[in-house]
Design a protein around this motif. Structure first.
Motif, PDB file in Angstrom:
ATOM      1  N   VAL A  55       0.879  -1.160   0.000  1.00 42.73           N
ATOM      2  CA  VAL A  55       0.000   0.000   0.000  1.00 42.73           C
ATOM      3  C   VAL A  55       0.920   1.214   0.000  1.00 42.73           C
ATOM      4  CG1 VAL A  55      -1.802   1.271   1.211  1.00 42.73           C
ATOM      5  CG2 VAL A  55      -1.803  -1.230   1.249  1.00 42.73           C
ATOM      6  N   ASN A  56       0.942   1.935  -1.121  1.00 42.29           N
ATOM      7  CA  ASN A  56       1.863   3.058  -1.277  1.00 42.29           C
ATOM      8  C   ASN A  56       3.311   2.622  -1.052  1.00 42.29           C
ATOM      9  OD1 ASN A  56      -0.281   4.673  -1.817  1.00 42.29           O
ATOM     10  ND2 ASN A  56      -0.215   5.842   0.062  1.00 42.29           N
ATOM     11  N   GLY A  57       3.631   1.413  -1.527  1.00 36.13           N
ATOM     12  CA  GLY A  57       5.002   0.945  -1.436  1.00 36.13           C
ATOM     13  C   GLY A  57       5.379   0.292  -0.135  1.00 36.13           C
ATOM     14  N   LYS A  58       4.421   0.104   0.776  1.00 35.34           N
ATOM     15  CA  LYS A  58       4.720  -0.500   2.066  1.00 35.34           C
ATOM     16  C   LYS A  58       3.717  -1.612   2.378  1.00 35.34           C
ATOM     17  CE  LYS A  58       7.949   2.503   3.270  1.00 35.34           C
ATOM     18  NZ  LYS A  58       9.344   2.148   3.581  1.00 35.34           N
ATOM     19  N   GLY A 105      -1.935  10.411   3.552  1.00 35.35           N
ATOM     20  CA  GLY A 105      -1.920  11.482   2.571  1.00 35.35           C
ATOM     21  C   GLY A 105      -1.332  12.791   3.032  1.00 35.35           C
ATOM     22  N   ILE A 106      -0.465  12.759   4.050  1.00 31.47           N
ATOM     23  CA  ILE A 106       0.164  13.988   4.530  1.00 31.47           C
ATOM     24  C   ILE A 106       1.627  13.708   4.882  1.00 31.47           C
ATOM     25  CG2 ILE A 106      -1.928  15.046   5.450  1.00 31.47           C
ATOM     26  CD1 ILE A 106      -0.987  14.139   8.243  1.00 31.47           C
ATOM     27  N   ASN A 191       4.287  11.296   0.152  1.00 32.00           N
ATOM     28  CA  ASN A 191       5.519  11.264  -0.646  1.00 32.00           C
ATOM     29  C   ASN A 191       5.408  12.318  -1.739  1.00 32.00           C
ATOM     30  OD1 ASN A 191       7.932  10.599  -1.834  1.00 32.00           O
ATOM     31  ND2 ASN A 191       7.196   8.714  -2.774  1.00 32.00           N
ATOM     32  N   PRO A 192       5.612  13.601  -1.379  1.00 33.24           N
ATOM     33  CA  PRO A 192       5.364  14.686  -2.334  1.00 33.24           C
ATOM     34  C   PRO A 192       6.308  14.709  -3.525  1.00 33.24           C
ATOM     35  CG  PRO A 192       6.370  15.536  -0.334  1.00 33.24           C
ATOM     36  CD  PRO A 192       6.017  14.109  -0.048  1.00 33.24           C
ATOM     37  N   GLY A 193       7.479  14.098  -3.380  1.00 36.88           N
ATOM     38  CA  GLY A 193       8.474  14.180  -4.448  1.00 36.88           C
ATOM     39  C   GLY A 193       9.165  15.541  -4.405  1.00 36.88           C
TER      40      GLY A 193
END
Length: 231
Positions: A55-58, A105-106, A191-193
């Motif tokens: 989930v989101n890479g984890k 999401g934060i 993970n805003p990049g």
């Protein structure tokens, strides 16, 4: 059997939809504490079909094994030395530092700037809008709109001032005061990049053809080559 095929197809379709989402997907459970240990994942019905799921890479830790420490980080008030080439250092708090933040999401970052010119150079957050609050010092900040206008929005900020950088736009911060500055930046993505414009353009691996950059930036090709060597 048809029901199983339908469920698998539905899950795949739902997974595909996340790739075109404009922001982080909303969580469908209270929390998903990030873990790299697949043996500690939540063993719900979903895992009957997918034994290893990210989930989101984890992986998600079994929620019964979560602790308050999964949602906690200390030391964010500690200053860091910004004496580097650009004069700033970013201390990030995302799911790597706070596992319980995963899927929410934060994220947040502390930015320390050196005196008289310390800056966070022009960069882009490809997945998040940023909201910045100045805690100490005086910053000049700004962002540039997309083509064809390329309009600059800039402002001088003092302690307590807040500024917003819309997602995907080039923006920057510079310390114009005589003392060190500190700001907190919050993002609507875990993970805003962070794409530093100069590093990405002149420091790519392998390098971009100098002829391309010379024409794009209206620069002598020898200057482009020197900048590539320094990046």
């Amino acid at each position: 059997m048809e029901g199983v095929h339908f469920l698998v197809a539905f899950v795949l379709l739902a997974s595909a939809s996340t790739f075109v989402s404009a922001s982080d997907p909303s969580p469908l459970q209270d929390f998903c504490v990030a873990t790299n240990d697949e043996n500690g994942i939540d063993g719900g019905m979903f895992f009957v079909f997918f034994k290893k799921i990210f989930v989101n890479g984890k992986f998600c830790k079994d929620p019964t094994l979560a602790t308050p420490e999964d949602f906690f980080l200390s030391g964010f008030n500690n200053p860091r030395d910004p004496l580097n080439q650009v004069g700033s250092v970013v201390t990030l708090a995302n799911d790597e530092q706070i596992p319980g933040l995963n899927t929410l999401g934060i994220s947040i970052a502390r930015i320390d700037y050196s005196a008289l010119g310390g800056q966070h150079p022009p960069h882009i957050h490809s997945r998040a809008t940023e909201i910045l609050v100045v805690l100490e010092g005086t910053l000049r900040v700004g962002f540039v709109t997309s083509s064809p206008d390329n309009r600059l929005f800039t402002k001088e900020l003092n302690p307590g001032d807040v500024f917003v950088f819309p997602a995907g736009l080039i923006h920057f911060q510079e310390n114009i005061g005589s003392s060190c500055a500190v700001a907190l930046a919050a993002f609507n993505s875990q993970n805003p990049g962070d794409i530093a414009i100069s590093d990405a353009v002149f420091g790519s691996d392998p390098p971009i053809d100098p002829d391309v950059l010379a024409k794009a930036f209206r620069m002598d090709k020898n200057v482009v080559h020197q900048m590539q060597l320094r990046s």
